[in-house]
Design a protein around this motif. Structure first.
Motif, mmCIF file in Angstrom:
data_model
loop_
_atom_site.group_PDB
_atom_site.id
_atom_site.type_symbol
_atom_site.label_atom_id
_atom_site.label_comp_id
_atom_site.label_asym_id
_atom_site.label_seq_id
_atom_site.Cartn_x
_atom_site.Cartn_y
_atom_site.Cartn_z
ATOM 1 N N HIS A 68 14.267 27.039 4.201
ATOM 2 C CA HIS A 68 13.389 26.539 3.125
ATOM 3 C C HIS A 68 12.381 27.615 2.719
ATOM 4 C CE1 HIS A 68 15.235 22.700 3.363
ATOM 5 N NE2 HIS A 68 14.679 22.334 4.499
ATOM 6 N N THR A 69 11.854 28.338 3.710
ATOM 7 C CA THR A 69 10.926 29.429 3.412
ATOM 8 C C THR A 69 11.616 30.518 2.600
ATOM 9 O OG1 THR A 69 9.670 28.973 5.427
ATOM 10 C CG2 THR A 69 9.379 31.151 4.440
ATOM 11 N N ALA A 70 12.840 30.857 2.988
ATOM 12 C CA ALA A 70 13.592 31.897 2.259
ATOM 13 C C ALA A 70 13.865 31.470 0.823
ATOM 14 C CB ALA A 70 14.903 32.201 2.989
ATOM 15 N N HIS A 71 14.215 30.191 0.623
ATOM 16 C CA HIS A 71 14.449 29.704 -0.743
ATOM 17 C C HIS A 71 13.170 29.752 -1.564
ATOM 18 C CE1 HIS A 71 18.599 28.521 -0.303
ATOM 19 N NE2 HIS A 71 18.313 27.802 0.780
ATOM 20 N N LEU A 72 12.061 29.360 -0.941
ATOM 21 C CA LEU A 72 10.774 29.413 -1.635
ATOM 22 C C LEU A 72 10.420 30.849 -2.000
ATOM 23 C CD1 LEU A 72 8.138 28.160 -2.651
ATOM 24 C CD2 LEU A 72 7.267 28.332 -0.292
ATOM 25 N N GLY A 77 9.573 34.915 -5.785
ATOM 26 C CA GLY A 77 9.830 36.322 -6.087
ATOM 27 C C GLY A 77 10.362 36.505 -7.499
ATOM 28 N N ARG A 78 11.294 35.632 -7.895
ATOM 29 C CA ARG A 78 11.815 35.698 -9.276
ATOM 30 C C ARG A 78 10.710 35.366 -10.278
ATOM 31 N NH1 ARG A 78 16.080 32.429 -7.427
ATOM 32 N NH2 ARG A 78 15.286 30.770 -8.744
ATOM 33 N N LEU A 79 9.913 34.359 -9.957
ATOM 34 C CA LEU A 79 8.840 33.965 -10.871
ATOM 35 C C LEU A 79 7.777 35.052 -10.981
ATOM 36 C CD1 LEU A 79 8.464 30.217 -9.849
ATOM 37 C CD2 LEU A 79 9.515 31.120 -11.939
ATOM 38 N N ASP A 80 7.545 35.777 -9.901
ATOM 39 C CA ASP A 80 6.540 36.857 -9.924
ATOM 40 C C ASP A 80 6.913 37.980 -10.878
ATOM 41 O OD1 ASP A 80 4.681 35.694 -8.235
ATOM 42 O OD2 ASP A 80 5.511 36.612 -6.423
ATOM 43 N N LYS A 90 4.835 27.468 -14.912
ATOM 44 C CA LYS A 90 5.772 26.656 -15.694
ATOM 45 C C LYS A 90 7.196 26.823 -15.168
ATOM 46 C CE LYS A 90 3.272 26.407 -20.073
ATOM 47 N NZ LYS A 90 3.320 26.717 -21.508
ATOM 48 N N GLY A 91 7.532 28.027 -14.756
ATOM 49 C CA GLY A 91 8.847 28.272 -14.175
ATOM 50 C C GLY A 91 9.045 27.497 -12.884
ATOM 51 N N LEU A 92 7.982 27.386 -12.099
ATOM 52 C CA LEU A 92 8.038 26.597 -10.869
ATOM 53 C C LEU A 92 8.323 25.130 -11.192
ATOM 54 C CD1 LEU A 92 7.602 26.404 -7.774
ATOM 55 C CD2 LEU A 92 5.170 26.001 -8.277
ATOM 56 N N ILE A 93 7.616 24.599 -12.165
ATOM 57 C CA ILE A 93 7.826 23.206 -12.564
ATOM 58 C C ILE A 93 9.246 23.017 -13.087
ATOM 59 C CG2 ILE A 93 7.111 21.401 -14.196
ATOM 60 C CD1 ILE A 93 4.240 22.700 -14.000
ATOM 61 N N TRP A 139 0.691 30.436 -2.961
ATOM 62 C CA TRP A 139 1.278 31.131 -4.107
ATOM 63 C C TRP A 139 0.731 30.541 -5.411
ATOM 64 C CZ3 TRP A 139 4.164 29.619 -8.311
ATOM 65 C CH2 TRP A 139 4.718 30.659 -9.080
ATOM 66 N N ALA A 140 0.703 29.209 -5.500
ATOM 67 C CA ALA A 140 0.206 28.562 -6.717
ATOM 68 C C ALA A 140 -1.265 28.887 -6.947
ATOM 69 C CB ALA A 140 0.417 27.049 -6.633
ATOM 70 N N ALA A 141 -2.070 28.896 -5.890
ATOM 71 C CA ALA A 141 -3.492 29.224 -6.032
ATOM 72 C C ALA A 141 -3.673 30.646 -6.572
ATOM 73 C CB ALA A 141 -4.215 29.058 -4.693
ATOM 74 N N ARG A 142 -2.824 31.580 -6.119
ATOM 75 C CA ARG A 142 -2.892 32.959 -6.653
ATOM 76 C C ARG A 142 -2.641 32.972 -8.156
ATOM 77 N NH1 ARG A 142 -0.177 34.358 -2.013
ATOM 78 N NH2 ARG A 142 1.814 34.571 -3.069
ATOM 79 N N GLN A 143 -1.702 32.160 -8.608
ATOM 80 C CA GLN A 143 -1.406 32.118 -10.052
ATOM 81 C C GLN A 143 -2.613 31.585 -10.816
ATOM 82 O OE1 GLN A 143 1.410 33.785 -10.323
ATOM 83 N NE2 GLN A 143 1.480 33.481 -8.103
ATOM 84 N N PHE A 144 -3.228 30.522 -10.284
ATOM 85 C CA PHE A 144 -4.397 29.957 -10.958
ATOM 86 C C PHE A 144 -5.560 30.957 -10.946
ATOM 87 C CE2 PHE A 144 -2.271 25.812 -10.042
ATOM 88 C CZ PHE A 144 -2.193 25.378 -11.360
ATOM 89 N N ARG A 145 -5.709 31.724 -9.859
ATOM 90 C CA ARG A 145 -6.753 32.755 -9.824
ATOM 91 C C ARG A 145 -6.518 33.790 -10.916
ATOM 92 N NH1 ARG A 145 -6.028 32.336 -4.616
ATOM 93 N NH2 ARG A 145 -7.641 31.135 -3.623
#
Length: 198
Positions: A68-72, A77-80, A90-93, A139-145
């Protein structure tokens, strides 16, 4: 020399198949209902070989959590690679919505595993499952920052918690109601919420 290299490669491939099978079967059946034989069958590995790689079911649960960690990590990584942090979110959603049929059948892979492990008397693996969810929150918090939002209602950690809680809620409800459209509707609501953040 070549034979020993081939054996190591085959052993590594077999271990990877067992890890992937553990993640799938534990998600679909839960920890308590899953046997080592179920995982061996899914991985197309003789059941006796499972013990060579994983001595206990708990080791297989850890392997599933590693999957699960590897999939996340692969997804984030792709979204970054996207330039805009809002587009990453938005890509995460969108990725969550793509998995709506799976969520309706089995729930969130990590969330359901964390909930089940939290009910075990020994309490050893629930923190490890929680660590996968915490990784997503961070990861999400970094995006919001990176969005540089300001205001009393735009604390990045709180926004990340709202986003991930929204996902866990829609996964739980889609599963409970066996309705993938719950994920579609709630995904659209999360996108609208995200667009409204300034």
């Amino acid at each position: 020399m070549t034979n020993s290299v081939d054996r190591r490669v085959r052993a590594s491939q077999k271990r990877r198949r067992l890890m992937a099978a553990a993640a799938r079967v534990l998600h679909e059946q839960g920890v308590e209902r899953t046997t080592l034989a179920d995982i061996a069958r899914e991985a197309e590995v003789p059941v006796g070989n499972v013990y060579y790689y994983f001595k206990t079911k708990d080791e297989l649960v850890r392997a599933a959590l590693a999957e699960h960690t590897a999939h996340l990590d692969e997804l984030t990584g792709r979204l970054d690679e996207l330039a805009d942090p809002r587009d990453r979110l938005k890509g995460l959603i969108a990725a969550w919505v793509e998995q709506r049929d799976v969520a309706a059948r089995f729930g969130c892979p990590t969330g359901t595993l964390a909930a089940e492990l939290g009910k075990r008397a020994d309490g050893t693996l629930d923190a490890e499952a929680g660590a996968v969810i915490r990784r997503l929150l961070e990861w999400a918090a970094r995006q919001f920052r990176e969005l540089g939002l300001s205001g009393p209602d735009t604390e990045p950690d709180d926004l990340a918690l709202t986003l991930v809680a929204g996902y866990q809620g829609m996964s739980l409800l889609a599963h409970a109601l066996r309705d993938p459209d719950v994920t579609t509707r709630e995904g659209a609501r999360l996108l609208h919420w995200l667009d409204g953040l300034n």
